[in-house]
Scaffold this motif. Structure first.
Motif, short mmCIF file in Angstrom:
data_model
loop_
_atom_site.label_atom_id
_atom_site.label_comp_id
_atom_site.label_asym_id
_atom_site.label_seq_id
_atom_site.Cartn_x
_atom_site.Cartn_y
_atom_site.Cartn_z
N GLY A 281 0.78 -1.23 0.00
CA GLY A 281 0.00 0.00 0.00
C GLY A 281 0.81 1.28 0.00
O GLY A 281 0.41 2.25 0.63
N GLY A 282 1.94 1.30 -0.69
CA GLY A 282 2.74 2.51 -0.77
C GLY A 282 3.65 2.75 0.42
O GLY A 282 4.31 3.78 0.50
N ARG A 283 3.71 1.83 1.35
CA ARG A 283 4.58 1.97 2.52
C ARG A 283 5.64 0.87 2.49
O ARG A 283 5.35 -0.28 2.22
N PHE A 284 6.88 1.25 2.78
CA PHE A 284 7.99 0.30 2.83
C PHE A 284 8.52 0.19 4.25
O PHE A 284 8.69 1.20 4.92
N GLN A 285 8.76 -1.02 4.69
CA GLN A 285 9.43 -1.32 5.95
C GLN A 285 10.69 -2.09 5.58
O GLN A 285 10.59 -3.17 4.99
N VAL A 286 11.87 -1.56 5.89
CA VAL A 286 13.12 -2.14 5.44
C VAL A 286 14.08 -2.30 6.61
O VAL A 286 14.14 -1.44 7.49
N VAL A 287 14.86 -3.40 6.58
CA VAL A 287 15.97 -3.61 7.51
C VAL A 287 17.23 -3.69 6.68
O VAL A 287 17.29 -4.43 5.69
N VAL A 288 18.26 -2.93 7.08
CA VAL A 288 19.55 -2.92 6.40
C VAL A 288 20.58 -3.48 7.37
O VAL A 288 20.59 -3.09 8.55
N ARG A 289 21.43 -4.38 6.87
CA ARG A 289 22.45 -5.00 7.72
C ARG A 289 23.84 -4.86 7.11
O ARG A 289 24.00 -4.97 5.90
N ALA A 290 24.82 -4.68 7.99
CA ALA A 290 26.24 -4.67 7.62
C ALA A 290 27.00 -5.20 8.82
O ALA A 290 27.17 -4.47 9.80
N GLY A 291 27.42 -6.45 8.79
CA GLY A 291 28.08 -7.04 9.95
C GLY A 291 27.13 -7.09 11.12
O GLY A 291 26.02 -7.60 11.01
N THR A 292 27.51 -6.51 12.26
CA THR A 292 26.66 -6.52 13.45
C THR A 292 25.67 -5.36 13.48
O THR A 292 24.82 -5.30 14.36
N PHE A 293 25.76 -4.44 12.56
CA PHE A 293 24.87 -3.28 12.52
C PHE A 293 23.57 -3.61 11.80
O PHE A 293 23.55 -4.32 10.80
N SER A 294 22.46 -3.08 12.31
CA SER A 294 21.19 -3.12 11.58
C SER A 294 20.40 -1.86 11.91
O SER A 294 20.58 -1.26 12.97
N ALA A 295 19.54 -1.45 10.97
CA ALA A 295 18.70 -0.27 11.17
C ALA A 295 17.36 -0.52 10.52
O ALA A 295 17.25 -1.26 9.54
N ASP A 296 16.31 0.09 11.07
CA ASP A 296 14.96 0.00 10.54
C ASP A 296 14.59 1.29 9.83
O ASP A 296 14.93 2.38 10.30
N LEU A 297 13.86 1.15 8.72
CA LEU A 297 13.44 2.28 7.91
C LEU A 297 11.94 2.22 7.69
O LEU A 297 11.41 1.16 7.36
N ALA A 298 11.26 3.35 7.87
CA ALA A 298 9.85 3.50 7.50
C ALA A 298 9.78 4.60 6.44
O ALA A 298 10.34 5.67 6.62
N LEU A 299 9.09 4.31 5.33
CA LEU A 299 9.04 5.22 4.19
C LEU A 299 7.60 5.50 3.80
O LEU A 299 6.79 4.57 3.73
N THR A 300 7.29 6.76 3.55
CA THR A 300 5.98 7.16 3.05
C THR A 300 6.18 8.07 1.85
O THR A 300 6.99 8.99 1.90
N THR A 301 5.42 7.80 0.76
CA THR A 301 5.51 8.62 -0.45
C THR A 301 4.21 9.36 -0.68
O THR A 301 3.13 8.78 -0.57
N ARG A 302 4.32 10.64 -1.02
CA ARG A 302 3.16 11.46 -1.40
C ARG A 302 3.55 12.24 -2.65
O ARG A 302 4.35 13.17 -2.58
N GLY A 303 3.00 11.82 -3.80
CA GLY A 303 3.35 12.47 -5.05
C GLY A 303 4.82 12.34 -5.36
O GLY A 303 5.36 11.24 -5.38
N ASN A 304 5.50 13.48 -5.59
CA ASN A 304 6.93 13.48 -5.89
C ASN A 304 7.80 13.72 -4.67
O ASN A 304 8.97 14.06 -4.79
N SER A 305 7.24 13.56 -3.47
CA SER A 305 7.98 13.77 -2.23
C SER A 305 7.95 12.51 -1.38
O SER A 305 6.93 11.82 -1.33
N GLN A 306 9.06 12.23 -0.74
CA GLN A 306 9.14 11.08 0.14
C GLN A 306 9.66 11.49 1.50
O GLN A 306 10.58 12.30 1.61
N SER A 307 9.07 10.91 2.55
CA SER A 307 9.51 11.13 3.92
C SER A 307 10.11 9.83 4.42
O SER A 307 9.50 8.77 4.30
N VAL A 308 11.30 9.92 5.00
CA VAL A 308 12.02 8.75 5.47
C VAL A 308 12.38 8.93 6.94
O VAL A 308 12.90 9.97 7.32
N VAL A 309 12.07 7.91 7.75
CA VAL A 309 12.44 7.92 9.16
C VAL A 309 13.25 6.65 9.42
O VAL A 309 12.79 5.55 9.12
N ILE A 310 14.45 6.82 9.98
CA ILE A 310 15.36 5.71 10.24
C ILE A 310 15.70 5.69 11.72
O ILE A 310 15.95 6.73 12.32
#
Length: 165
Positions: free
Chosen positions: A119-148
């Motif tokens: 539904g236009g929302r992405f939930q992503v986990v990124v990993r590099a060795g022992t590091f990981s981070a969560d990302l929530a993404l929302t898109t509205r038209g030509n603009s995107q808001s990202v919270v990590i």
């Protein structure tokens, strides 16, 4: 001197920022999450570091999307006052799931990407060795808001807005 853990965290910031550009509302509804994303995007925001430090960050990304709209190849450059990042990534979508790899050239670091889209929302986990981070993404038209958000280590989070240029 940067430790491997610190390098991984900074490279992961770039990956997460890059992934923030992978969706649009119309393409998510059509089942092709990367459709219509080819081209150049740019944006700015802030990153939060351990101890409460904040830095402004600027990013520019170039995207090539496979004809079926389900795979993305990305080149991303980001810079803040204290460092720069040069990232490439390849991400594939299948059945609402995302997977892929990334590498950061200036620090010789790489990792994996996993996530879901609906539904236009992405939930992503990124990993590099022992590091990981969560990302929530929302898109509205030509603009995107990202919270990590990330627990532990130097990198704590980011808030970024990106637009197609």
């Amino acid at each position: 001197m940067l430790s491997f853990e610190s390098i991984g965290r900074r490279a992961a910031v770039a990956v997460i920022l890059g992934l923030s550009l992978v969706s649009s509302q119309s393409s998510a509804q059509s089942g092709q999450p990367f459709a219509g994303m080819s081209g150049v995007w740019s944006g700015k925001g802030s990153i939060s570091l351990e101890g409460g430090a904040r830095e402004a960050i600027r990013c520019r990304a170039t995207y090539a999307v496979r004809n079926d709209g389900n795979a993305l190849q990305q080149t991303l450059r980001c810079a803040s006052d204290s460092y720069k990042i040069e990232l490439t990534s390849n991400v594939v979508a299948s059945g609402g799931k995302l997977s892929g790899t990334w590498s950061e050239a200036t620090r010789n670091v790489s990792g994996d990407v996993e996530g879901t889209t609906s539904g236009g929302r992405f939930q992503v986990v990124v990993r590099a060795g022992t590091f990981s981070a969560d990302l929530a993404l929302t898109t509205r038209g030509n603009s995107q808001s990202v919270v990590i958000r990330s627990e532990g280590g130097e990198f704590k989070g980011a808030n970024i807005t990106l637009t197609r240029t």
